[in-house]
Design an enzyme around this catalytic site. Structure first.
Site, mmCIF file in Angstrom:
data_model
loop_
_atom_site.group_PDB
_atom_site.id
_atom_site.type_symbol
_atom_site.label_atom_id
_atom_site.label_comp_id
_atom_site.label_asym_id
_atom_site.label_seq_id
_atom_site.Cartn_x
_atom_site.Cartn_y
_atom_site.Cartn_z
ATOM 1 N N HIS A 145 0.809 -1.208 0.000
ATOM 2 C CA HIS A 145 0.000 0.000 0.000
ATOM 3 C C HIS A 145 0.851 1.270 0.000
ATOM 4 C CE1 HIS A 145 -3.327 2.606 0.962
ATOM 5 N NE2 HIS A 145 -2.556 3.150 1.869
ATOM 6 N N ASP B 80 -2.307 -8.386 -9.776
ATOM 7 C CA ASP B 80 -2.981 -9.645 -9.476
ATOM 8 C C ASP B 80 -2.913 -10.618 -10.654
ATOM 9 O OD1 ASP B 80 -3.713 -9.753 -6.828
ATOM 10 O OD2 ASP B 80 -5.487 -8.501 -7.119
ATOM 11 N N CYS C 64 -5.120 -0.925 -15.415
ATOM 12 C CA CYS C 64 -5.066 -0.029 -14.265
ATOM 13 C C CYS C 64 -4.059 -0.506 -13.242
ATOM 14 C CB CYS C 64 -6.441 0.161 -13.640
ATOM 15 S SG CYS C 64 -7.138 -1.340 -12.941
#
Lengths: 86, 555
Positions: free
Chosen positions: B188, B454, B501
């Site tokens: 993060h 991912d 993205c």
């Protein structure tokens, strides 16, 4: 003491923003006490939390009273405010 | 000279004092037999400080997001000044003869409970406002610095690692860069640093000790080094780099207002990834043409209870309005795996990345999903909102999402609340299953957006959180790029557009490959927009090749 009644049209009722603005407006009349009545409960319009705690919803009729100072001017300003924001 | 070696995860160079984040002790104990007048004076002082902070926040907010957003803080200031609230605190002080902290918290809890008990969803949600104000008052009483950084000058922020809820509280204008003992490139903090366009280095280990707190130093994310007391030659090198960075930044300003088009006329949608409404300022400063990914998680991570529909609506609306008709793609809740939220009370999982996360949580908990969808649709009346569902593997999931949308629209119709019935719906392509099913999925939605972190993790069976996978975690792997092409071909065959993205979108080395594949949209951190625009405008889409898809076998 002068007063007028108003039926709330805002779908959320008296939420934080107009309540805050109303409290501010009420405070701006230095010599006039502004009260806000729903049913048998009356609070000072400057009491933000109590005002919100009345839980005023759309369709509720409320009565706004003014006492002292320039009552006519305060009444006109409050009436305009209610129509505009609530 | 002291040199600490880590791994650069967000580009840039900066000089400033090292600052170790202190996690304050916030426990409140009741102390009795206090001097009431002295405690009252402390409260008055804290109140004054809180009011000043709130008005400053309102001012800042007004400049960045307009009157509506600013009014939230002004209302908080009025609450703080409310006679009943103040009386409640004083009554508690007088009856308990206790310390100020205890009285403030007790009164705050009472008022919050009073609102929470009201028979009105909107009013009961105001309890959160009371809690917020009470917390601010307590912070000022206890000398806890809001934003966590007690410094007048911007600092290089040092920590072991930072949880999303911790970074949310930080005053971003005081951060020059991040130096982390742990962390990884996909953590993060790294994402946040890239959004802010400031350097970040992770994996510095124990060498980054608190003894260095307050020392002047350099952070150079290109080499992954933290440097203290540089020798003359090193210092010259660092200063040169800093100068070059400043010059490049200036050069990039010339890209503002330019179209995102290749030399041979292929137009690209160049959008931004954001994590909270305050990031919109960076999007505007860097001339992003839309929001390609608005991570809605911040709303869930920033609170200790489920965010209300209104709180979500306000956040989505703020971004939709601020973007003035440009597309704003908001991703529905994507928690689980590395992002855990306590109040969801998720069962511990052996393999959380393969567990109940993202859309799976939403489909398992229709009420949570419904609240978010209602907020999203309500916000759709205020701009060009699009909704994106993460972690899709099956067509039935998309159909179920669409049914949930239909149900919400019907509710809003009945309540007479405005929304845009043509709100675009899209899905994330981030699982191998979604790539294989892309043709069928494309029939159901308006767009695809590829989450490359991912997709890489699931395609290569590499845990993106693991630090030691190194060369095995390779987003340039031909398997990942082939998956991208397969999804793009399916999207185009069904007449919808496809974007990226993930972080890979900003990888200029791969831009020719993306152009050859026919990617229509790139959504990147705001700081990457202008450099990427410069690259796009130098490219010739027609002469780009798919060589990278053969990469493994090229030698």
């Amino acid at each position: 003491m002068k007063q007028f009644s108003y039926t709330i049209t805002d779908p959320i009722g008296i939420h934080a923003r107009p309540a805050g603005m109303l409290a501010q407006l009420a405070k701006s009349f230095a010599d006039t006490a502004v009260t806000f009545t729903k049913g048998d409960q009356t609070v000072k319009a400057t009491q933000l939390m109590k005002l919100m705690n009345l839980g005023v919803k759309a369709g509720d009729e409320v009565t706004i009273g003014v006492e002292g100072g320039d009552e006519d001017a305060a009444l006109a300003a409050l009436e305009a405010f209610m129509k505009e924001n609530l | 000279m002291i040199l600490l070696q880590g791994k650069g995860v967000s580009k840039g160079i900066a000089e400033g004092p090292l600052y170790f984040l202190q996690k304050p002790d916030t426990t409140i104990v009741k102390e009795t037999g206090k001097d009431i007048e002295a405690e009252k004076a402390r409260i008055a002082e804290a109140k004054e400080k809180s009011a000043a902070q709130l008005l400053a926040l309102a001012e800042k907010c007004r400049e960045e997001a307009g009157d509506d957003a600013a009014f939230v803080f002004e209302t908080h200031a009025m609450f703080l000044d409310d006679d009943d609230y103040v009386e409640g605190i004083n009554d508690c002080l007088a009856s308990e003869q206790c310390n100020a902290e205890y009285a403030v918290r007790t009164a705050g809890d009472t008022f919050a409970a009073m609102f929470a008990a009201m028979d009105d969803a909107y009013m009961s949600a105001r309890a959160a406002d009371i809690k917020d104000i009470t917390q601010r008052l307590l912070n000022n009483l206890m000398g806890i610095v809001e934003g966590g950084i007690d410094s007048d000058v911007p600092v290089i922020l040092c920590a072991d690692d930072l949880a999303p809820s911790e970074t949310l509280q930080l005053d971003k204008s005081l951060i020059l860069g991040f130096a982390l003992q742990g962390g990884s490139g996909t953590s993060h903090t790294a994402i946040l640093a890239r959004t802010m366009g400031i350097p970040a280095i992770c994996g510095l280990g124990d060498a980054l000790t608190e003894e260095l707190n307050g020392r002047e130093g350099w952070i150079d994310a290109e080499t992954g080094e933290i440097i203290l007391d540089p020798d003359e030659i090193t210092l010259k090198g660092l200063e040169m780099k800093a100068k070059k960075q400043a010059e490049l930044k200036e050069l990039m300003q010339t890209m503002i207002g330019q179209e995102d088009v290749t030399l041979d006329g292929k137009k690209i949608k160049l959008y931004c990834n954001i994590g909270s409404p305050e990031d919109v300022a960076a999007v505007k400063a860097n001339d992003g043409q839309g929001i390609g990914l608005f991570r809605s998680e911040f709303l869930y991570l920033a609170t200790d209870d489920y965010p209300t529909e209104d709180a979500q609506f306000e956040a989505y609306k703020a971004v939709a309005e601020a973007m003035e008709g440009k597309r704003v793609i908001i991703r529905t809740l994507d928690i689980g795996a590395d992002k855990q939220v306590d109040y969801f009370e998720m069962k511990p999982e052996e393999n959380p990345a393969l567990g109940v996360r993202a859309i799976r949580i939403c489909l398992n908990r229709p009420e949570v999903f419904r609240t978010q969808l209602r907020a999203l649709y309500r916000a759709s009346a205020y701009g060009k909102v699009a909704i994106m569902f993460p972690m899709i593997t099956s067509v039935w999931e998309v159909k179920e999402c669409k049914r949930a949308c239909q149900a919400v629209m019907k509710e809003l119709d009945e309540e007479g609340i405005p929304y845009n019935a043509d709100t675009e719906l899209g899905i994330m392509i981030e699982t191998p299953a979604s790539v294989f099913m892309a043709r069928d999925l494309a029939k159901e939605v308006d767009f695809f957006s590829v989450g490359t972190n991912d997709l890489t993790q699931y395609t290569l069976a590499c845990d993106r959180q693991a630090n030691d996978l190194g060369k095995f975690f390779d987003p340039h792997h031909p398997a990942v790029l082939r998956a991208l092409k397969q999804a793009a071909d399916a999207a185009h065959a069904e007449g919808i557009w496809i974007g990226i993205c993930g972080e890979l979108g900003a990888d200029t080395e791969l831009l020719p490959t993306f152009l050859a594949i026919g990617i229509d949209e790139l959504s990147v951190s705001p700081a990457s927009v202008l450099p990427l625009r410069a690259e796009i405008r130098k490219s010739i889409a027609g002469s780009c090749t798919l060589d990278a898809l053969e990469g493994e076998f090229a030698d």
